[in-house]
Design an enzyme around this catalytic site. Structure first.
Site, short mmCIF file in Angstrom:
data_model
loop_
_atom_site.label_atom_id
_atom_site.label_comp_id
_atom_site.label_asym_id
_atom_site.label_seq_id
_atom_site.Cartn_x
_atom_site.Cartn_y
_atom_site.Cartn_z
CB SER A 1 -0.92 0.01 1.22
OG SER A 1 -0.21 0.43 2.36
CE LYS A 2 -2.46 5.33 -3.62
NZ LYS A 2 -3.63 6.17 -3.74
#
Length: 503
Positions: free
Chosen positions: A263-264
RNA sequence: GUCCCGUUCGUCUAGGGGUUAGGACAACUCCCUUUCACGGAGUAAACAGGGGUUCAAUUCCCCUACGGGAUACCA
């Protein structure tokens, strides 16, 4: 076969590597089939909207070499391509669903929904849902008298529109990657289609847009696999099932170590963004571009993360990828994100480049390192000598500093092992010998060096490392004679004498 | 919890009822090289477990374990 695909990110932040890969696969597929490729922006969540994210996505994909045939930035036959600008369309279609009896208004507040869930949980229901059973106990146009529904609507009371999921229906669809997936409608809840702010949810907008834009293949991440039955139900409710797109769900890209989907939020641990990105908290993350990755290397690496052509072929440029790509050869299992191989690809692609193509960027790096300016021919020579020895362009500055400035620091280990008490005298003798050289080049130096070593009765192997240390200060690099040839006689002699005196 | 998807070397993967289970990255060794790389040659390294089916299962089926995803008026 006519093909239309789309990449539909939501502008909630920087585009991470999983998104890039999804875009890449869509692009490869579209190109392969000479189809349309749409960039659609799914900005239906006003609370998560991030200024600049849309432009960032466009810029990133452009850098990657992923091109669209139509979209927010290009226009096209399905304009507008931003979902926030298509609000009216979704409103119309949601009315249609209500008239058909396939959807209904729901007036329940957040508190009432929570209440329902806790109540059901308490009575032993495993996963409380707003569905064909529980909707009967809630405030919606199915339970409320018609006039009350009209009254609430007219009064402007907040409401959502929910899909009336049929009680007993089998939902099946063929996934191009996974094969047949079958699920029973009783497992799908009455999802919100239109939010109380008048915006559609992802599911609603997605289905309507894919239909109106005549998308033939939905290629997206596996996180959407579980909501696909809902989407199928929506197509069915609209009567669009016969033109429903084909689905291909991509295996997820997993964190390099540990567990979970990439994920970011992990962007500070390892690179994830194509270009430098500054988040809403003001934190800046370097992109692949800034880290020195070549886009063609990144694309090659990414293409092979979850897909392969079947044989042993690995080095594939964009054209080759387009040619070889197929949905059938996409893998099923999640893939760990390990950049070691990306580095290798970078090295390969760097070596493939012409020296002159590398010149501007190498110059940029040299400038950043604060080295004195040199003419193109000089830098080009440095590039040719170092190209096989670097993985990233920035390493030209790191490993080639001695081309631009005389060493002041000397590799301690090499000094210890290769430099002895005779070396100062030797260096001076070599300098004396070189002083008389008519021609200043590698072969003449080599000959002179060997001649001197022979008459002095010293093995060349004993002196050469010291010679390298004096000239470059490090235990790394091309032939020292090549370095000396390039930096010139004057500089070479000065370095030899400096080392003789100071080492 | 429930539903869905998955599981071949450390990593990316090929393969598929009978193979010495192949390649690449990374690691290590050697050769080339009076450095470092490049190049070349090697070494080590995998079918999650248990039941079936079968003459034969890593491959087909079931179960378990493990991993992942989804369970929002986020996408």
């Amino acid at each position: 076969m006519s093909v239309t695909v789309r990449f539909a990110p939501s502008p909630t932040g920087g585009l991470h590597i999983g998104g890039v890969r999804t875009a890449l696969y869509n692009y490869l597929f579209a190109k392969k089939h000479n189809g349309r490729f749409i960039l659609r922006v799914e900005d239906t969540d006003q609370t998560r909207f991030v200024e600049g994210a849309e432009q960032y996505i466009i810029d990133s994909l452009r850098w990657c070499g992923i091109e669209f045939t139509e979209g927010v930035h290009l226009g096209g036959p399905c304009v507008p391509y931003r979902q926030s600008e298509r609000k009216a369309l979704y409103a119309t279609y949601s009315k249609e669903l209500i008239e058909k009896g396939a959807a209904y208004y729901a007036f329940d507040t957040t508190e009432e929904l929570d209440e329902m869930r806790t109540r059901l949980e308490a009575s032993g229901v495993k996963s409380p849902q707003y569905n064909s059973i529980t909707r009967n106990t809630m405030k919606n146009s199915l339970t409320l008298p018609q006039d009350e529904v009209q009254r609430r609507l007219a009064a402007g009371e907040p409401y959502v529109i929910r899909l009336k999921v049929p009680r007993k229906e089998e939902v099946r669809f063929h996934d191009e990657v996974r094969g047949w997936v079958v699920i029973h409608s009783s497992q799908v809840d009455d999802k919100v289609l239109m939010k109380s702010d008048g915006m559609p949810t992802y599911h609603m907008a997605n289905v309507i847009d894919d239909h109106t834009m005549e998308i033939t293949h939905v290629i997206r991440g596996e996180e959407w696999l579980s909501s696909t039955p809902l989407h199928v139900l929506l197509y069915r409710a609209f009567g669009w099932e016969d033109t429903m797109p084909k689905f291909a769900h991509l295996p997820l890209i997993l964190k390099p170590e540990g567990t979970g989907k990439l994920s970011k939020r992990d962007a500070d641990k390892f690179p994830q963004f194509p270009l430098e990105w500054t988040d809403t908290e003001g934190k800046t993350f370097k992109g692949f571009r800034e880290l020195g990755y070549l886009p063609e290397a990144l694309m090659n690496f990414l293409a092979l993360l979850g897909w392969n052509p079947g044989g042993d072929e690995e080095i594939m440029d964009m054209n080759r990828l387009i040619e070889a790509f197929s949905l059938e050869r996409i893998g099923k299992s999640g893939t760990k994100y390990d950049l070691a191989k990306a580095d290798w690809f970078n090295q390969i692609y760097l070596r493939k480049k012409e020296d002159s193509d590398l010149l501007p960027e190498v110059r940029h790096e040299l400038e950043k390192a604060g080295f004195p300016q040199k003419e193109d021919a000089f830098v080009l020579k440095v590039i040719s000598l170092l190209k096989d020895r670097v993985t990233f362009i920035r390493e030209f500055a790191l490993h080639g500093k001695y081309f631009f400035q005389a060493p002041v620091e000397f590799d301690a280990e090499m000094h210890k092992s290769k430099w002895n008490e005779n070396c100062p005298a030797w260096m001076n003798q070599i300098a004396d010998t070189f002083e008389n050289l008519q021609e200043w080049n590698h072969p003449s130096m080599d000959a002179a060096f060997k001649g001197w070593a022979a008459t002095a009765g010293i093995g060349a192997g004993k002196v050469l490392p010291a010679f390298r240390l004096a000239i470059t200060g490090m235990a790394f690099g091309p032939s020292t004679f090549d370095v000396a040839e390039l930096i010139g006689k004057e500089d070479t002699l000065a370095r030899l004498r400096y080392a003789a005196k100071n080492l």
